[in-house]
Motif scaffolding. Structure first.
Motif, PDB file in Angstrom:
ATOM      1  N   ILE A 188     -28.519  13.638  72.420  1.00  0.00           N
ATOM      2  CA  ILE A 188     -28.597  15.094  72.395  1.00  0.00           C
ATOM      3  C   ILE A 188     -27.253  15.577  71.855  1.00  0.00           C
ATOM      4  CG2 ILE A 188     -28.922  17.207  73.719  1.00  0.00           C
ATOM      5  CD1 ILE A 188     -30.445  15.429  75.781  1.00  0.00           C
ATOM      6  N   SER A 225     -24.703  18.454  70.692  1.00  0.00           N
ATOM      7  CA  SER A 225     -24.393  19.853  70.996  1.00  0.00           C
ATOM      8  C   SER A 225     -23.184  20.289  70.186  1.00  0.00           C
ATOM      9  CB  SER A 225     -24.068  20.025  72.479  1.00  0.00           C
ATOM     10  OG  SER A 225     -25.114  19.552  73.285  1.00  0.00           O
ATOM     11  N   ALA A 226     -23.204  21.569  69.788  1.00  0.00           N
ATOM     12  CA  ALA A 226     -22.144  22.125  68.957  1.00  0.00           C
ATOM     13  C   ALA A 226     -21.404  23.233  69.699  1.00  0.00           C
ATOM     14  CB  ALA A 226     -22.742  22.671  67.662  1.00  0.00           C
ATOM     15  N   ASP A 229     -23.238  26.350  70.653  1.00  0.00           N
ATOM     16  CA  ASP A 229     -24.344  26.113  71.589  1.00  0.00           C
ATOM     17  C   ASP A 229     -25.623  25.608  70.932  1.00  0.00           C
ATOM     18  OD1 ASP A 229     -22.793  26.786  73.824  1.00  0.00           O
ATOM     19  OD2 ASP A 229     -23.257  28.919  73.572  1.00  0.00           O
ATOM     20  N   TYR A 230     -25.597  25.284  69.638  1.00  0.00           N
ATOM     21  CA  TYR A 230     -26.745  24.640  68.997  1.00  0.00           C
ATOM     22  C   TYR A 230     -26.910  23.263  69.625  1.00  0.00           C
ATOM     23  CZ  TYR A 230     -29.745  22.591  65.427  1.00  0.00           C
ATOM     24  OH  TYR A 230     -30.784  21.981  64.758  1.00  0.00           O
ATOM     25  N   GLU A 231     -28.167  22.859  69.847  1.00  0.00           N
ATOM     26  CA  GLU A 231     -28.441  21.567  70.470  1.00  0.00           C
ATOM     27  C   GLU A 231     -29.716  20.999  69.878  1.00  0.00           C
ATOM     28  OE1 GLU A 231     -27.604  20.957  74.808  1.00  0.00           O
ATOM     29  OE2 GLU A 231     -29.797  20.762  74.836  1.00  0.00           O
ATOM     30  N   ASP A 284     -32.121  17.045  69.717  1.00  0.00           N
ATOM     31  CA  ASP A 284     -32.303  15.623  70.012  1.00  0.00           C
ATOM     32  C   ASP A 284     -32.357  14.859  68.695  1.00  0.00           C
ATOM     33  OD1 ASP A 284     -32.609  16.449  72.600  1.00  0.00           O
ATOM     34  OD2 ASP A 284     -34.596  15.593  72.884  1.00  0.00           O
ATOM     35  N   VAL A 299     -25.662  18.478  62.510  1.00  0.00           N
ATOM     36  CA  VAL A 299     -24.976  19.348  63.474  1.00  0.00           C
ATOM     37  C   VAL A 299     -23.523  19.521  63.047  1.00  0.00           C
ATOM     38  CG1 VAL A 299     -24.332  19.662  65.888  1.00  0.00           C
ATOM     39  CG2 VAL A 299     -26.505  18.541  65.307  1.00  0.00           C
ATOM     40  N   LEU A 306     -19.843  19.829  65.919  1.00  0.00           N
ATOM     41  CA  LEU A 306     -20.254  18.923  66.986  1.00  0.00           C
ATOM     42  C   LEU A 306     -19.120  18.755  67.993  1.00  0.00           C
ATOM     43  CD1 LEU A 306     -22.441  16.816  67.978  1.00  0.00           C
ATOM     44  CD2 LEU A 306     -20.978  15.105  66.857  1.00  0.00           C
ATOM     45  N   ASN A 307     -19.454  18.872  69.282  1.00  0.00           N
ATOM     46  CA  ASN A 307     -18.439  18.635  70.295  1.00  0.00           C
ATOM     47  C   ASN A 307     -18.928  17.770  71.459  1.00  0.00           C
ATOM     48  OD1 ASN A 307     -20.045  20.559  71.589  1.00  0.00           O
ATOM     49  ND2 ASN A 307     -18.317  21.669  72.443  1.00  0.00           N
ATOM     50  N   HIS A 308     -20.246  17.425  71.490  1.00  0.00           N
ATOM     51  CA  HIS A 308     -20.748  16.626  72.600  1.00  0.00           C
ATOM     52  C   HIS A 308     -21.981  15.849  72.179  1.00  0.00           C
ATOM     53  CE1 HIS A 308     -22.923  16.259  76.633  1.00  0.00           C
ATOM     54  NE2 HIS A 308     -21.870  15.481  76.721  1.00  0.00           N
ATOM     55  N   GLU A 343     -24.857  13.450  74.243  1.00  0.00           N
ATOM     56  CA  GLU A 343     -25.356  12.874  75.493  1.00  0.00           C
ATOM     57  C   GLU A 343     -26.378  11.810  75.136  1.00  0.00           C
ATOM     58  OE1 GLU A 343     -27.915  13.928  79.479  1.00  0.00           O
ATOM     59  OE2 GLU A 343     -27.024  15.582  78.350  1.00  0.00           O
TER      60      GLU A 343
END
Length: 144
Positions: A73, A75-76, A79-81, A83, A135, A138-140, A142
């Motif tokens: 998953i 995430s930016a 808040d864009y997310e 899969d 993305v 991008l910062n995350h 999961e």
């Protein structure tokens, strides 16, 4: 794995073996720059012409943290997310870019990290479903 010395650009959580901050892996720029560098020339749906990206393969980073799962998953900062199937990172040379056309990516221009697919190398990647997986900021990740 050592903790980042500067503000982290990327956090990876979920099903990973190697962590450095609690149950997550945090990476600053210096840590990410230790990965083998790669370049990729490709078009995008949000820029003109062919762009030259530099960064590292997402699969190398995921191997480094011992990621094991079916999806990531992403995430930016905005808040864009979305899969992304983990298979993408092994089927295609998906780059986590930190430069475009020789310039370091900033938040203002889709950085500091941008997931970039080798769009021009595979007809399959010209499908809009893959465009959503590019993305930027991008910062995350999961891993599940």
């Amino acid at each position: 794995m050592a903790e980042p010395q500067e503000s982290p650009l990327l956090r990876i959580s979920g099903n990973i073996e190697r962590t450095n901050v609690g149950d997550e892996a945090h990476f600053d720029r210096a840590m990410l720059e230790r990965l083998p560098r790669r370049t990729l020339a490709t078009s995008t749906v949000v820029t003109d012409g062919i762009n030259h990206f530099e960064g590292f393969m997402l699969r190398d980073l995921l191997e480094w943290v011992g990621a094991d799962g079916q999806r990531a998953i992403a995430s930016a900062l905005n808040d864009y997310e979305i899969d992304i199937p983990m298979a993408d990172f092994h089927t295609f040379d998906v780059l986590l870019a930190d430069t475009m056309d020789g310039d370091r990516l900033t938040v203002r221009d889709k950085g500091p990290l941008w997931i970039v697919y080798p769009r021009d190398d595979h007809a399959k990647l010209q499908d809009i479903r893959y465009d959503y997986r590019w993305v930027w900021q991008l910062n995350h990740l999961e891993i599940q």
